[in-house]
Design an enzyme around this catalytic site. Sequence first.
Site, PDB file in Angstrom:
ATOM      1  N   SER A  77       0.840  -1.195   0.000  1.00  0.00           N
ATOM      2  CA  SER A  77       0.000   0.000   0.000  1.00  0.00           C
ATOM      3  C   SER A  77       0.880   1.251   0.000  1.00  0.00           C
ATOM      4  O   SER A  77       2.057   1.203   0.361  1.00  0.00           O
ATOM      5  CB  SER A  77      -0.918   0.024   1.220  1.00  0.00           C
ATOM      6  OG  SER A  77      -0.180   0.312   2.400  1.00  0.00           O
ATOM      7  N   LYS A 128       1.446  -0.431  15.356  1.00  0.00           N
ATOM      8  CA  LYS A 128       0.132  -0.799  15.906  1.00  0.00           C
ATOM      9  C   LYS A 128      -0.413  -2.097  15.300  1.00  0.00           C
ATOM     10  O   LYS A 128      -1.333  -2.696  15.855  1.00  0.00           O
ATOM     11  CB  LYS A 128      -0.880   0.338  15.729  1.00  0.00           C
ATOM     12  CG  LYS A 128      -1.292   0.632  14.301  1.00  0.00           C
ATOM     13  CD  LYS A 128      -2.290   1.792  14.236  1.00  0.00           C
ATOM     14  CE  LYS A 128      -2.685   2.138  12.812  1.00  0.00           C
ATOM     15  NZ  LYS A 128      -3.362   1.055  12.105  1.00  0.00           N
ATOM     16  N   ASP A 129       0.142  -2.541  14.164  1.00  0.00           N
ATOM     17  CA  ASP A 129      -0.307  -3.786  13.536  1.00  0.00           C
ATOM     18  C   ASP A 129       0.410  -5.016  14.073  1.00  0.00           C
ATOM     19  O   ASP A 129       0.052  -6.142  13.736  1.00  0.00           O
ATOM     20  CB  ASP A 129      -0.097  -3.732  12.011  1.00  0.00           C
ATOM     21  CG  ASP A 129      -1.055  -2.791  11.309  1.00  0.00           C
ATOM     22  OD1 ASP A 129      -2.121  -2.485  11.889  1.00  0.00           O
ATOM     23  OD2 ASP A 129      -0.738  -2.349  10.188  1.00  0.00           O
ATOM     24  N   THR A 178     -15.027   2.740   9.955  1.00  0.00           N
ATOM     25  CA  THR A 178     -13.837   2.304  10.689  1.00  0.00           C
ATOM     26  C   THR A 178     -13.787   0.781  10.686  1.00  0.00           C
ATOM     27  O   THR A 178     -14.826   0.123  10.613  1.00  0.00           O
ATOM     28  CB  THR A 178     -13.829   2.816  12.133  1.00  0.00           C
ATOM     29  OG1 THR A 178     -12.673   2.289  12.811  1.00  0.00           O
ATOM     30  CG2 THR A 178     -15.062   2.411  12.904  1.00  0.00           C
ATOM     31  N   ARG A 230     -11.652  -1.066  18.719  1.00  0.00           N
ATOM     32  CA  ARG A 230     -11.377  -0.066  19.764  1.00  0.00           C
ATOM     33  C   ARG A 230     -12.153   1.219  19.499  1.00  0.00           C
ATOM     34  O   ARG A 230     -12.774   1.786  20.401  1.00  0.00           O
ATOM     35  CB  ARG A 230      -9.874   0.231  19.820  1.00  0.00           C
ATOM     36  CG  ARG A 230      -9.496   1.428  20.716  1.00  0.00           C
ATOM     37  CD  ARG A 230      -8.021   1.771  20.611  1.00  0.00           C
ATOM     38  NE  ARG A 230      -7.612   2.164  19.278  1.00  0.00           N
ATOM     39  CZ  ARG A 230      -7.714   3.411  18.802  1.00  0.00           C
ATOM     40  NH1 ARG A 230      -8.223   4.375  19.547  1.00  0.00           N
ATOM     41  NH2 ARG A 230      -7.301   3.699  17.578  1.00  0.00           N
ATOM     42  N   ARG A 231     -12.101   1.691  18.253  1.00  0.00           N
ATOM     43  CA  ARG A 231     -12.786   2.941  17.913  1.00  0.00           C
ATOM     44  C   ARG A 231     -14.299   2.788  18.006  1.00  0.00           C
ATOM     45  O   ARG A 231     -14.993   3.685  18.486  1.00  0.00           O
ATOM     46  CB  ARG A 231     -12.357   3.404  16.517  1.00  0.00           C
ATOM     47  CG  ARG A 231     -10.885   3.857  16.477  1.00  0.00           C
ATOM     48  CD  ARG A 231     -10.433   4.252  15.076  1.00  0.00           C
ATOM     49  NE  ARG A 231      -9.046   4.713  15.089  1.00  0.00           N
ATOM     50  CZ  ARG A 231      -8.101   4.287  14.253  1.00  0.00           C
ATOM     51  NH1 ARG A 231      -8.392   3.378  13.327  1.00  0.00           N
ATOM     52  NH2 ARG A 231      -6.872   4.770  14.333  1.00  0.00           N
ATOM     53  N   ARG A 273     -12.757  -1.285   5.081  1.00  0.00           N
ATOM     54  CA  ARG A 273     -11.379  -1.768   5.068  1.00  0.00           C
ATOM     55  C   ARG A 273     -10.714  -1.383   3.765  1.00  0.00           C
ATOM     56  O   ARG A 273     -11.339  -0.855   2.861  1.00  0.00           O
ATOM     57  CB  ARG A 273     -11.347  -3.291   5.270  1.00  0.00           C
ATOM     58  CG  ARG A 273     -11.807  -3.691   6.663  1.00  0.00           C
ATOM     59  CD  ARG A 273     -11.079  -4.852   7.292  1.00  0.00           C
ATOM     60  NE  ARG A 273      -9.748  -5.089   6.798  1.00  0.00           N
ATOM     61  CZ  ARG A 273      -9.381  -6.235   6.227  1.00  0.00           C
ATOM     62  NH1 ARG A 273     -10.252  -7.216   6.056  1.00  0.00           N
ATOM     63  NH2 ARG A 273      -8.143  -6.398   5.817  1.00  0.00           N
ATOM     64  N   THR A 313      -8.490   3.749  -0.809  1.00  0.00           N
ATOM     65  CA  THR A 313      -9.718   2.968  -1.032  1.00  0.00           C
ATOM     66  C   THR A 313     -10.811   3.402  -0.066  1.00  0.00           C
ATOM     67  O   THR A 313     -11.978   3.553  -0.451  1.00  0.00           O
ATOM     68  CB  THR A 313      -9.430   1.457  -0.856  1.00  0.00           C
ATOM     69  OG1 THR A 313      -8.460   1.049  -1.825  1.00  0.00           O
ATOM     70  CG2 THR A 313     -10.692   0.632  -1.029  1.00  0.00           C
ATOM     71  N   ARG A 314     -10.446   3.624   1.186  1.00  0.00           N
ATOM     72  CA  ARG A 314     -11.438   4.038   2.190  1.00  0.00           C
ATOM     73  C   ARG A 314     -12.021   5.406   1.845  1.00  0.00           C
ATOM     74  O   ARG A 314     -13.228   5.634   1.977  1.00  0.00           O
ATOM     75  CB  ARG A 314     -10.794   4.072   3.582  1.00  0.00           C
ATOM     76  CG  ARG A 314     -10.349   2.714   4.073  1.00  0.00           C
ATOM     77  CD  ARG A 314      -9.829   2.788   5.500  1.00  0.00           C
ATOM     78  NE  ARG A 314      -9.098   1.583   5.862  1.00  0.00           N
ATOM     79  CZ  ARG A 314      -8.934   1.151   7.103  1.00  0.00           C
ATOM     80  NH1 ARG A 314      -9.456   1.829   8.103  1.00  0.00           N
ATOM     81  NH2 ARG A 314      -8.254   0.052   7.350  1.00  0.00           N
ATOM     82  N   CYS A 352      -5.395  -6.961  17.078  1.00  0.00           N
ATOM     83  CA  CYS A 352      -6.141  -5.932  16.334  1.00  0.00           C
ATOM     84  C   CYS A 352      -7.622  -5.946  16.665  1.00  0.00           C
ATOM     85  O   CYS A 352      -8.305  -4.935  16.529  1.00  0.00           O
ATOM     86  CB  CYS A 352      -5.978  -6.143  14.829  1.00  0.00           C
ATOM     87  SG  CYS A 352      -4.285  -6.003  14.245  1.00  0.00           S
TER      88      CYS A 352
END
Length: 311
Positions: A11, A79-80, A124, A128-129, A146, A151-152, A241
């Site tokens: 990406s 974070k991943d 999202t 968590r969010r 996703r 793309t989002r 995640c």
Amino acid sequence: MTKIKIGTRGSKLALWQAYHVQDLLEQGGLEAEIVIIDTKGDQILDVSISKIGSKGVFTQELEDQLQDGRIDIAVHSAKDMQSSLPEGFEIIAFTERELPHDVILSHKKSIYLDDSSKPLLLGTSSTRRVATLKHFYPHVKTVEVRGNLQTRIRKMEEGLCDALLLAYAGVHRMGYDEMIAENLSLDKFIPAVGQGSVAIEASTNLDPFLKEKIIATCDHPQTSQKLRAERAYLRVLEGGCSIPVFALAGHKDDDLTLKGGIVSLDGQKRIFFEVEGPVTDPEGLGEKLAAKVFAAGGKEILEDIKSNLNQ
């Protein structure tokens, strides 16, 4: 001179991270090249991450190539990274952290999270969010979205949602600052562990001399201290995640602070603490926070979340 092979997802944001690490290495006098690798998380876009299985969803294929020596290091969003790495792998460096907060990104004007008089649909893929929104802003609806950032944004503009809830770091690195409708408070939206930093993973068999050179050129000591505390907390909770746990470390005088907790999937229960300790023992600080969260009912919330996600 040995050319260091940097494994990365394909990406635009992943490539930004890889080129950033390449720049750091080259500034330190090392040669490096980029190797693009497809991961399961990139291939399966119509299923939520929690359903795919959060362990290694964005890292497995990179680790396969680390193991057989096709690449020397793998670059990930910190974070991943799963809370415990498979045997034979280690994170050897964390780059300097970008601002760690979340933002609302939109092509529309007048998007306000606090305005309950207007319906708001946020996109999202983060549990968590979603859980945090349910706790603080129950009037806000969410939809699973996703794919990479571009793309989002396209899905949002096509009408899937009014706005996206994202990490500032990725938005900023991709140059979409002008689309930020709101910067979210770190008091309510405490980020995912590691958010804003780039993690460099290697095989434990990596040449020690090369490893030390990579650390010397890429690792940011203050960021590393913070992330070691956050990741120790995540490791005790066995979070991935798909688990809505959160933690953010900071420096206060000569000490390290760590605030974090867990929120139930329905947003009804949110446990939060802040702890402080010496910078010399970041892992101990993470474990201290985890113990307080567990003692306050976090273990029950965690068990409930895992049973729900396994259904």
